[in-house]
Write an enzyme that holds these catalytic residues in place. Sequence first.
Site, PDB file in Angstrom:
ATOM      1  N   PHE A  12       0.911  -0.669  -0.190  1.00 45.26           N
ATOM      2  CA  PHE A  12       0.037  -0.071  -0.180  1.00 45.26           C
ATOM      3  C   PHE A  12       0.622   1.294  -0.146  1.00 45.26           C
ATOM      4  O   PHE A  12       0.408   2.214  -0.962  1.00 45.26           O
ATOM      5  CB  PHE A  12      -0.991  -0.124   0.853  1.00 45.26           C
ATOM      6  CG  PHE A  12      -1.387   1.436   1.639  1.00 45.26           C
ATOM      7  CD1 PHE A  12      -1.866   2.017   0.902  1.00 45.26           C
ATOM      8  CD2 PHE A  12      -1.274   2.078   2.729  1.00 45.26           C
ATOM      9  CE1 PHE A  12      -2.919   3.521   1.608  1.00 45.26           C
ATOM     10  CE2 PHE A  12      -1.704   2.846   3.788  1.00 45.26           C
ATOM     11  CZ  PHE A  12      -2.210   3.682   2.490  1.00 45.26           C
ATOM     12  N   VAL A  13       1.860   1.493   0.883  1.00 44.90           N
ATOM     13  CA  VAL A  13       2.792   2.659   0.376  1.00 44.90           C
ATOM     14  C   VAL A  13       3.963   2.910   0.057  1.00 44.90           C
ATOM     15  O   VAL A  13       3.670   3.703  -0.591  1.00 44.90           O
ATOM     16  CB  VAL A  13       3.419   2.390   2.202  1.00 44.90           C
ATOM     17  CG1 VAL A  13       4.488   3.834   2.594  1.00 44.90           C
ATOM     18  CG2 VAL A  13       2.328   2.162   3.208  1.00 44.90           C
ATOM     19  N   ASP A  48      11.937 -11.701  -1.620  1.00 47.84           N
ATOM     20  CA  ASP A  48      11.239 -11.905  -0.417  1.00 47.84           C
ATOM     21  C   ASP A  48      12.431 -11.638   0.804  1.00 47.84           C
ATOM     22  O   ASP A  48      13.405 -12.229   0.508  1.00 47.84           O
ATOM     23  CB  ASP A  48      10.515 -13.084   0.095  1.00 47.84           C
ATOM     24  CG  ASP A  48       9.748 -13.362   1.500  1.00 47.84           C
ATOM     25  OD1 ASP A  48       9.800 -12.827   2.543  1.00 47.84           O
ATOM     26  OD2 ASP A  48       9.258 -13.890   1.409  1.00 47.84           O
ATOM     27  N   ARG A  71       6.677  -7.246   8.469  1.00 49.07           N
ATOM     28  CA  ARG A  71       4.891  -8.157   8.201  1.00 49.07           C
ATOM     29  C   ARG A  71       4.163  -7.495   9.269  1.00 49.07           C
ATOM     30  O   ARG A  71       4.741  -6.698  10.279  1.00 49.07           O
ATOM     31  CB  ARG A  71       5.416  -9.365   8.890  1.00 49.07           C
ATOM     32  CG  ARG A  71       4.389 -10.450   9.270  1.00 49.07           C
ATOM     33  CD  ARG A  71       4.422 -11.318   9.999  1.00 49.07           C
ATOM     34  NE  ARG A  71       3.336 -12.294  10.490  1.00 49.07           N
ATOM     35  CZ  ARG A  71       2.485 -12.519  11.230  1.00 49.07           C
ATOM     36  NH1 ARG A  71       3.017 -12.001  12.492  1.00 49.07           N
ATOM     37  NH2 ARG A  71       1.736 -13.986  11.851  1.00 49.07           N
ATOM     38  N   SER A 114       6.891   1.923  13.513  1.00 45.59           N
ATOM     39  CA  SER A 114       5.867   2.159  13.907  1.00 45.59           C
ATOM     40  C   SER A 114       5.997   2.789  15.715  1.00 45.59           C
ATOM     41  O   SER A 114       6.732   2.428  16.035  1.00 45.59           O
ATOM     42  CB  SER A 114       4.874   0.935  13.963  1.00 45.59           C
ATOM     43  OG  SER A 114       4.347   1.079  14.509  1.00 45.59           O
ATOM     44  N   TYR A 139       4.502  -7.383  17.254  1.00 46.62           N
ATOM     45  CA  TYR A 139       4.974  -6.042  15.802  1.00 46.62           C
ATOM     46  C   TYR A 139       5.446  -5.010  16.863  1.00 46.62           C
ATOM     47  O   TYR A 139       6.803  -5.044  15.876  1.00 46.62           O
ATOM     48  CB  TYR A 139       3.552  -5.760  15.329  1.00 46.62           C
ATOM     49  CG  TYR A 139       3.502  -4.718  14.401  1.00 46.62           C
ATOM     50  CD1 TYR A 139       4.862  -5.306  13.177  1.00 46.62           C
ATOM     51  CD2 TYR A 139       3.203  -3.381  14.574  1.00 46.62           C
ATOM     52  CE1 TYR A 139       4.776  -4.040  11.853  1.00 46.62           C
ATOM     53  CE2 TYR A 139       3.755  -2.560  13.843  1.00 46.62           C
ATOM     54  CZ  TYR A 139       4.038  -2.822  12.595  1.00 46.62           C
ATOM     55  OH  TYR A 139       4.307  -1.957  11.974  1.00 46.62           O
ATOM     56  N   LYS A 143       9.664  -4.209  15.923  1.00 51.19           N
ATOM     57  CA  LYS A 143      10.207  -2.708  15.163  1.00 51.19           C
ATOM     58  C   LYS A 143      10.892  -2.197  16.589  1.00 51.19           C
ATOM     59  O   LYS A 143      11.311  -1.185  15.802  1.00 51.19           O
ATOM     60  CB  LYS A 143       8.722  -2.030  15.081  1.00 51.19           C
ATOM     61  CG  LYS A 143       8.139  -2.085  13.956  1.00 51.19           C
ATOM     62  CD  LYS A 143       8.864  -2.433  12.327  1.00 51.19           C
ATOM     63  CE  LYS A 143       7.688  -2.126  11.134  1.00 51.19           C
ATOM     64  NZ  LYS A 143       8.926  -1.967  10.229  1.00 51.19           N
TER      65      LYS A 143
END
Length: 321
Positions: A12-13, A48, A71, A114, A139, A143
């Site tokens: 998306f980004v 990947d 992820r 994030s 998550y 990060k």
Amino acid sequence: MGRILVTGATGFVGNAMVPALIAAGWEVRASGRDPSRKPANCEFVAADLALESDLDSLVANTDAILHLAARVPVMHEKANDPLWEFRRANVAPTARLVEAPVRNKVKHFTFASSLKVHGEKSGDQPFREDDPLLAEDAYGVSKAEAERVVAEQAVNSGISATILRLPLMYGPGVKGNFLRLARIVATGLPLPFAAVTNRRSMLYVGNFCSAVLADLDQTAAGVRTFLLSDGHDVSTAELVRNIAAILGRPARLFPVPESMLQFVASLIGYSEEIRRLTESLQVDISRVREVLHWIPPHSFDEGVAQTIRAMAVETAKKGPA
């Protein structure tokens, strides 16, 4: 401008960032797992990063790296060991990728982190860059660990690095929580958020692209960390009203005390969803304004309008279910 490697370019980004870089004069080498979604007008390498052990060929002959690949969290995690999965996808590839610039004479490394490294709620005061890292989920932990890897490597090797801590992002093509809320609003169902007075920072993808370009134009030695947002925080009720207005539908909101919302949500297994819709999560973007002289070019209203219109177009293309 030179050549830049963008990882996660098919997401998306990345779909917004690659054209913005090209328009600014950069030559782009885009990397992603899905060749069917490769961006136009750039070199594309299918990869990947979680499976790649040698990244020198990917990094070679570039001047900068923008590491977007990650992820991301899902609402109902199915992995037996989520932290292991997030470390495998977010920490280990970042460690390998940030080592390659030294061998390949890359000048700058930008890492998309994030806001969740600080925690899940900001309380009475917005988060600032110097606040402690108190990640509460796997998550956020991954990060925070990846940030440390980037910072340590940059200090040890002498490359310049920027860490961007991002709140909930939205824009054309967005998935996840924003899309789910927009779809619920589109149905016209009454929502129990009229009494919710939380404040949440968000980031339109166009503003993210602008901040990245500003950082690339003003790189500096060492490690810099910035929190980003649109600079306009909203409550859940305000967001619902904004989405409804763009859709041309009434915002059917009714008041329910937050304690009651949380209690009912716990009974039906939606505690996490309601927590995100009722608690505050704000950031202070004073540092990025002062250091980069950056002002978000797109207003919150403009960003939401572009997002909802794109969603409506996509829905119309798919036709009736």
